[in-house]
Write an enzyme that holds these catalytic residues in place. Structure first.
Site, short mmCIF file in Angstrom:
data_model
loop_
_atom_site.label_atom_id
_atom_site.label_comp_id
_atom_site.label_asym_id
_atom_site.label_seq_id
_atom_site.Cartn_x
_atom_site.Cartn_y
_atom_site.Cartn_z
N TRP A 11 43.50 34.95 44.34
CA TRP A 11 43.13 36.18 44.96
C TRP A 11 42.59 36.07 46.28
CZ3 TRP A 11 43.29 34.63 39.83
CH2 TRP A 11 43.72 35.40 38.91
N CYS A 56 47.09 39.79 38.18
CA CYS A 56 47.14 40.25 37.04
C CYS A 56 48.31 40.89 36.32
CB CYS A 56 46.01 41.25 36.74
SG CYS A 56 46.37 42.85 37.57
N HIS A 60 43.59 46.98 36.89
CA HIS A 60 43.72 45.87 36.22
C HIS A 60 45.07 46.02 35.05
CE1 HIS A 60 43.27 41.97 34.85
NE2 HIS A 60 42.85 42.32 33.48
N ASP A 78 45.09 39.93 27.12
CA ASP A 78 44.80 39.74 28.62
C ASP A 78 45.01 38.35 28.99
OD1 ASP A 78 44.60 39.88 31.39
OD2 ASP A 78 42.67 41.17 31.13
#
Length: 689
Positions: A241, A277, A335, A358
């Protein structure tokens, strides 16, 4: 005395089985079937045919490296007159000369996986064992007895059979859709999905037990959640990220799961760089759909990351409005995660249905970077003591935001308590169309309603935390307004709006600033700023203060998320209290124009023309078109444009397609250059016979 019965060959009836089991894309060179549903095979014997009065037939199925009847990975069963539910059975459906037509029926609770089928023949004192075939067994959402059964056929077509999808990005006030090639029926994907299961640490530690537990979608979903990221194992994707992707591929460049999964397998299961994500969620969705578990990708705007599990997000700022990251928790601009459909025998029956799962590595669950499955219905009801990871998911969509100003003397002033800024516009692709479906009501009661507040209090209680002090919402006095021309490459204005609702003149100190920002909330350099020591607002009036944002200021710092965060900090000069407004701005990319040249027909060459107009004030260099499309091309294609593309000029190319299947398909395109990144486009293509 009859001669012993000898198998000459077998016909696996691929066409019939693939049609009946909805595995047409997987079922060309081997048998792929779904549990709880019979499949057909025909056995040819050498010399003579089967005689029921003389011959006895027994079948054995085995899966995993250590098949075991006690663990459900091996079964032996005799030929019977009729099929029986809940157990492996074989029965005769037809016989002619030396040809015997059979149906084999797996139970709806059988472990999924690769199976071997053998047959033992007994004729008098003679017996002989023959290997018949190998086959792949999948979950079956068409079977009522299967734990992934889904009642509506249009939903099964969307969430199991559809190889294309839409993922939502941008901001909740400017939702951007990107196409995605799930490609769960593409060549080799089914092998890769089972290879993924075989790489998981639980299989490596005890393969017999792991294969036995593959009958349970709850167990399999936990494994997939952990294996799509590589934090604890040889999983698929390496998350990053920090906007430094030189050693791999930027997460924004991907347009499908197929290329990612093939890269992982080809490299010897070395993690693919890089994922964020939506990439984690989309790859997981491909694996689930391939295995037969209904799945979809979800986007939650203003998604909270509750690192201390108190169901509140606390953000600290200094007196200039700058976030103090060492003290603050995160709210991601958006997200993505995956929802999977299944029953939950480990929970109350009312918690069956969609489960949030997730695979993005954020927090550990039972010692591993995975999350879920958490029942969406349980989340809505505030039942955060349910398996798995319900408090974390609940906070993502329903945490309260508490903002503080940390003054230079070390004291803290509560700036704001907001109960309606987390969990907005929860989105997924609609069934049967490319439209967005808002499913916020699946996860939470109406914001600000009595039910929503009571659910929050209930979740706090079940989470064994003290209920926090409630503060009434302040009436909105300031906001940020944007201009309509917010396209990448443009200069544009934003406005700080101050509304004085009192009957007296008010004076303020004002700071209006803009910074580039990643979708997960990490701020980049400042690209515009205005500070005013005294702003006077007349009684019962409103003023607008403009802030000009120049392309030259943000172009070098804008991330591939195309987001700019605008903050407005206001301090009342009489009381010295602070107010703050914030808005995320999404800058639109240009469109990719896709033309289909010729009439789309199965197994006939087709040409697609792709073009993008350069909207920037400088030439584009290193331009590349990337193309994918399940059923249209077998492998990803990349086309480089050798010449610079000048401002207002068009980058254009053509690619050849070869449709393999009739019906509706989606051609998905990504365009990259040195200054223009992650430009996405898609075109639906209807292929005739």
């Amino acid at each position: 005395m009859a001669n012993e019965l000898t198998v000459e060959k077998s016909d696996l009836e691929y066409k019939k089985n693939s049609k009946n089991h909805k595995t047409f894309g997987m079922c060309q060179k081997r048998l792929v079937v779904r549990r709880g549903q019979p499949f057909h095979i025909t056995i040819y014997f050498h010399g003579r045919g089967f005689e029921a009065s003389v011959d006895k037939l027994y079948f054995t199925v085995e899966t995993g490296p250590h098949p075991n009847e006690a663990e459900g990975t091996k079964a032996k069963f005799a030929l019977t007159d009729s099929l029986q539910e809940g157990t492996w059975t074989a029965s005769v459906v037809g016989q002619e000369d030396n040809k015997l037509s059979l149906t084999i029926s797996p139970p709806a609770s059988a472990p999924v996986g690769f199976y071997k089928l053998s047959m033992e023949t007994f004729t008098g004192s003679h017996n002989k064992t023959s290997s018949i075939t190998s086959f792949v067994l999948l979950f079956n959402p068409w079977c009522q007895a299967d734990s992934v059964y889904m009642e509506k056929d249009d939903c099964r077509r969307e969430y199991v059979l559809n190889q294309n999808g839409i993922i939502y990005q941008g901001s909740y006030k400017c939702i951007n859709m990107i196409p995605w090639n799930f490609g769960q029926f593409e060549d080799g994907i089914i092998d890769i999905c089972f290879a993924l299961l075989d790489m998981n640490p639980k299989f490596l530690k005890d393969p017999g037990r792991d294969c036995s537990r593959r009958n349970n979608p709850v167990y399999i979903s936990r494994v997939i959640s952990a294996m799509v990221n590589c934090n604890d194992d040889k999983g698929i994707l390496y998350g990053r990220w920090d906007n430094n992707y030189k050693e791999g591929i930027s997460p924004m460049e991907w347009i499908g799961s197929v290329d990612i999964l093939r890269r992982w397998k080809k490299s010897g299961c070395y993690p693919v760089k890089y994922g964020q994500c939506w990439v984690f969620a989309a790859v997981a969705c491909t694996v689930f759909r391939c295995l037969g578990i209904p799945a979809r990708v979800i986007t939650n705007y203003k998604s909270a990351h509750d690192s201390n599990a108190n169901l509140s997000i606390e953000i600290y700022r200094n007196e200039k409005g700058e976030t103090l990251w060492n003290m603050s928790e995160m709210i991601w601009n958006y997200h993505c995660w995956t929802e999977v459909w299944m029953t939950r025998p480990d929970l109350k029956q009312e918690f069956n249905g969609w489960q949030a799962l997730d695979p993005t590595p954020q927090e550990k669950s039972e010692g591993t970077y995975c999350c879920g499955p958490a029942s969406v219905k349980a989340i809505k009801n505030g039942e955060v003591n349910t398996k798995y990871d319900a408090p974390f998911v609940f906070a993502e969509i329903n945490a309260d935001l508490v903002e503080w100003i940390k003054r230079e003397d070390g004291s803290n002033e509560r700036l704001n308590t907001a109960t309606m800024v987390v969990g907005l516009m929860i989105s997924t692709k609609a069934v049967g169309s490319d439209q967005r479906e808002d499913i916020t009501h699946h996860y939470k009661h109406l914001e600000g309603s009595m039910e929503e507040r009571e659910t929050y209090k209930k979740a706090n209680h079940l989470n064994k935390l003290a209920a926090k002090e409630e503060h009434p919402e302040e009436k909105q006095k300031i906001r940020i307004k944007v201009s309509p021309d917010m396209n990448k490459g443009n200069n544009f204005d934003v406005f700080g709006v101050i509304n004085n609702i009192s009957s007296e003149e008010q004076n303020y100190w004002l700071l209006l600033s803009a910074r580039t920002v990643s979708y997960n909330g990490r701020l980049g350099p400042e690209c515009s700023k205005k500070e005013m020591s005294c702003v006077t607002v007349e009684p019962l009036s409103e003023i607008k203060i403009p802030l000009r944002i120049m392309y030259s200021s943000y172009s070098d710092h804008l991330t591939e998320s195309n987001l700019i965060k605008v903050n407005m900090l206001l301090q009342h000069q009489q009381t010295h209290t602070f107010m703050m407004a914030e808005r995320d701005i999404y800058l639109m990319n240009p469109n990719i124009n896709i033309r289909i040249l010729g009439e789309p027909k199965k197994n006939r060459k087709l040409v697609a023309e792709l073009s993008v107009k350069n909207p920037l004030q400088i030439p584009l260099l290193d331009c590349i078109f990337t193309v994918e499309g399940a059923g249209l091309i077998q492998e990803q294609k990349r086309v480089e444009i050798s010449e610079p593309v000048e401002p207002e000029s068009v980058a254009i190319t053509r690619v050849d397609l070869m449709p393999r299947w009739s019906g509706l398909h989606k051609l998905i395109v990504n365009f990259e250059s040195d200054k223009l990144k992650a430009v996405k486009g898609h075109r639906n293509v209807i292929v005739g016979l």
